[in-house]
Design a protein around this motif. Sequence first.
Motif, PDB file in Angstrom:
ATOM      1  N   ASN A 130       8.692   6.818   1.187  1.00 14.92           N
ATOM      2  CA  ASN A 130       7.757   5.716   0.931  1.00 14.92           C
ATOM      3  C   ASN A 130       8.486   4.425   0.615  1.00 14.92           C
ATOM      4  O   ASN A 130       8.096   3.336   1.082  1.00 14.92           O
ATOM      5  CB  ASN A 130       6.814   6.082  -0.220  1.00 14.92           C
ATOM      6  CG  ASN A 130       5.710   7.024   0.222  1.00 14.92           C
ATOM      7  OD1 ASN A 130       5.704   7.461   1.377  1.00 14.92           O
ATOM      8  ND2 ASN A 130       4.799   7.338  -0.671  1.00 14.92           N
TER       9      ASN A 130
ATOM     10  N   MET B 287       0.837  -1.210   0.000  1.00 17.20           N
ATOM     11  CA  MET B 287       0.000   0.000   0.000  1.00 17.20           C
ATOM     12  C   MET B 287       0.868   1.256   0.000  1.00 17.20           C
ATOM     13  O   MET B 287       0.617   2.206  -0.754  1.00 17.20           O
ATOM     14  CB  MET B 287      -0.908   0.000   1.228  1.00 17.20           C
ATOM     15  CG  MET B 287      -1.833   1.212   1.314  1.00 17.20           C
ATOM     16  SD  MET B 287      -2.822   1.234   2.825  1.00 17.20           S
ATOM     17  CE  MET B 287      -1.533   1.448   4.073  1.00 17.20           C
TER      18      MET B 287
ATOM     19  N   PHE C 259       2.748   1.464  -3.621  1.00 13.06           N
ATOM     20  CA  PHE C 259       1.933   1.742  -4.811  1.00 13.06           C
ATOM     21  C   PHE C 259       1.037   2.953  -4.647  1.00 13.06           C
ATOM     22  O   PHE C 259       0.407   3.386  -5.619  1.00 13.06           O
ATOM     23  CB  PHE C 259       1.094   0.515  -5.171  1.00 13.06           C
ATOM     24  CG  PHE C 259       1.895  -0.610  -5.744  1.00 13.06           C
ATOM     25  CD1 PHE C 259       2.252  -0.614  -7.079  1.00 13.06           C
ATOM     26  CD2 PHE C 259       2.331  -1.649  -4.934  1.00 13.06           C
ATOM     27  CE1 PHE C 259       2.999  -1.642  -7.616  1.00 13.06           C
ATOM     28  CE2 PHE C 259       3.078  -2.686  -5.455  1.00 13.06           C
ATOM     29  CZ  PHE C 259       3.426  -2.682  -6.809  1.00 13.06           C
ATOM     30  N   SER C 260       0.970   3.500  -3.437  1.00  8.59           N
ATOM     31  CA  SER C 260       0.180   4.714  -3.249  1.00  8.59           C
ATOM     32  C   SER C 260       0.784   5.894  -3.990  1.00  8.59           C
ATOM     33  O   SER C 260       0.092   6.878  -4.295  1.00  8.59           O
ATOM     34  CB  SER C 260       0.059   5.049  -1.756  1.00  8.59           C
ATOM     35  OG  SER C 260      -0.767   4.111  -1.116  1.00  8.59           O
ATOM     36  N   GLU C 261       2.082   5.810  -4.279  1.00  4.26           N
ATOM     37  CA  GLU C 261       2.728   6.871  -5.044  1.00  4.26           C
ATOM     38  C   GLU C 261       2.203   6.916  -6.465  1.00  4.26           C
ATOM     39  O   GLU C 261       2.150   7.970  -7.089  1.00  4.26           O
ATOM     40  CB  GLU C 261       4.243   6.663  -5.051  1.00  4.26           C
ATOM     41  CG  GLU C 261       4.907   6.916  -3.705  1.00  4.26           C
ATOM     42  CD  GLU C 261       6.418   6.936  -3.811  1.00  4.26           C
ATOM     43  OE1 GLU C 261       6.942   6.484  -4.848  1.00  4.26           O
ATOM     44  OE2 GLU C 261       7.085   7.420  -2.877  1.00  4.26           O
TER      45      GLU C 261
ATOM     46  N   GLU D 168      -3.657   6.357  -5.157  1.00  3.25           N
ATOM     47  CA  GLU D 168      -4.197   5.903  -3.876  1.00  3.25           C
ATOM     48  C   GLU D 168      -5.124   4.719  -4.051  1.00  3.25           C
ATOM     49  O   GLU D 168      -5.128   3.781  -3.243  1.00  3.25           O
ATOM     50  CB  GLU D 168      -4.942   7.059  -3.205  1.00  3.25           C
ATOM     51  CG  GLU D 168      -5.425   6.723  -1.801  1.00  3.25           C
ATOM     52  CD  GLU D 168      -6.040   7.911  -1.112  1.00  3.25           C
ATOM     53  OE1 GLU D 168      -6.794   7.691  -0.142  1.00  3.25           O
ATOM     54  OE2 GLU D 168      -5.773   9.058  -1.533  1.00  3.25           O
TER      55      GLU D 168
ATOM     56  N   GLY E  46      -3.057   1.591  -4.559  1.00  3.36           N
ATOM     57  CA  GLY E  46      -2.444   1.181  -3.297  1.00  3.36           C
ATOM     58  C   GLY E  46      -3.430   0.465  -2.391  1.00  3.36           C
ATOM     59  O   GLY E  46      -3.119  -0.586  -1.813  1.00  3.36           O
TER      60      GLY E  46
END
Length: 319
Positions: A211, A121, A124-126, A129, A132
């Motif tokens: 991150n 999360m 991959f939120s970068e 969202e 992620g």
Amino acid sequence: MDTIKNYLETLFLELPKTEAVEKAKADLLANMEDHYFSLIDEGKSEHEAIGAVISEFGSVDELRQTLEIEEEPEADFFEDEDELTLPIAEEEMLTFLAGRKQIALGLSLGIMFTILAVAAMILFSEVGETLGMSIFFIFVSIGVGLIIYYGMQFQKIDSPLHDRMISRNLVKKAQVLKGEYTKSFTIGLVLGICSCILSLVPLFIFSYAENLGAALLMAMISIGVFLICYSSIYYTGFDKFVESRFFVGDEDKLGPNARKEKYGNNAEKKYVIEKMYWPVIVVTYFIWSFVFGAWHISWVLLVAGGILWSGIEAVIKKV
């Protein structure tokens, strides 16, 4: 030294728990420890000293003769010798350990996936969202599914062996297998702990990408937890054949034979006392804490309860 103590516990496993036997065990342990340290002082390695100490002391049959104890038939605890009361066979033990190993792998992977879900999360939120969170829920679903499925398998492999006798030969075989796995267990434990400790390193190395550093931290923790859980769950499976005369499953529910072995006369009544003790302590703790607002001191009850139980347990075993 633990090897000598475990060997001695196994040696006395088949003997009745009388005061004379317990005294003989304590005396024998003291003699074995003295001999062990004298061999170490002579320049022997730890393994050489342990081997020499064990080989120089007698067998359980010689102990019986010394203490003038008549040998009891192994099936005395059973009323009917059907397939559920006969002593556990070596093949059954090996089947159990194979199942235990599979469960250890499945549960450890499940825990690993739930921790990796956080790492995925964060990473991959970068990108997005939504992406992620989607990967997070996928990983969590896989992890929880594995934990639930393999957690249910414990009872499945325990049931065929529940409350059945563990023969002297099977104890020795289990000790050998446990000894063979001890090195792997130690390596897994050490690597797992190191992975958890070193998980902080990525935060410093990738300080420019927070991150990424946080994701790697969670990934390394997941690897460490996997190694610790896998090696520990499988390793404790051997103890079920080493530490008790009758098999007790992971739910720790003693069967009639195991209760009789542990408590002796009036085993059922003593077992009820044990099962009622801690619920009473816990209920009293919450009433004291919530009703009377004594959170600052009520925790003492749990500590005192543990100390008190040690004395009660010693008394009910002798009565």
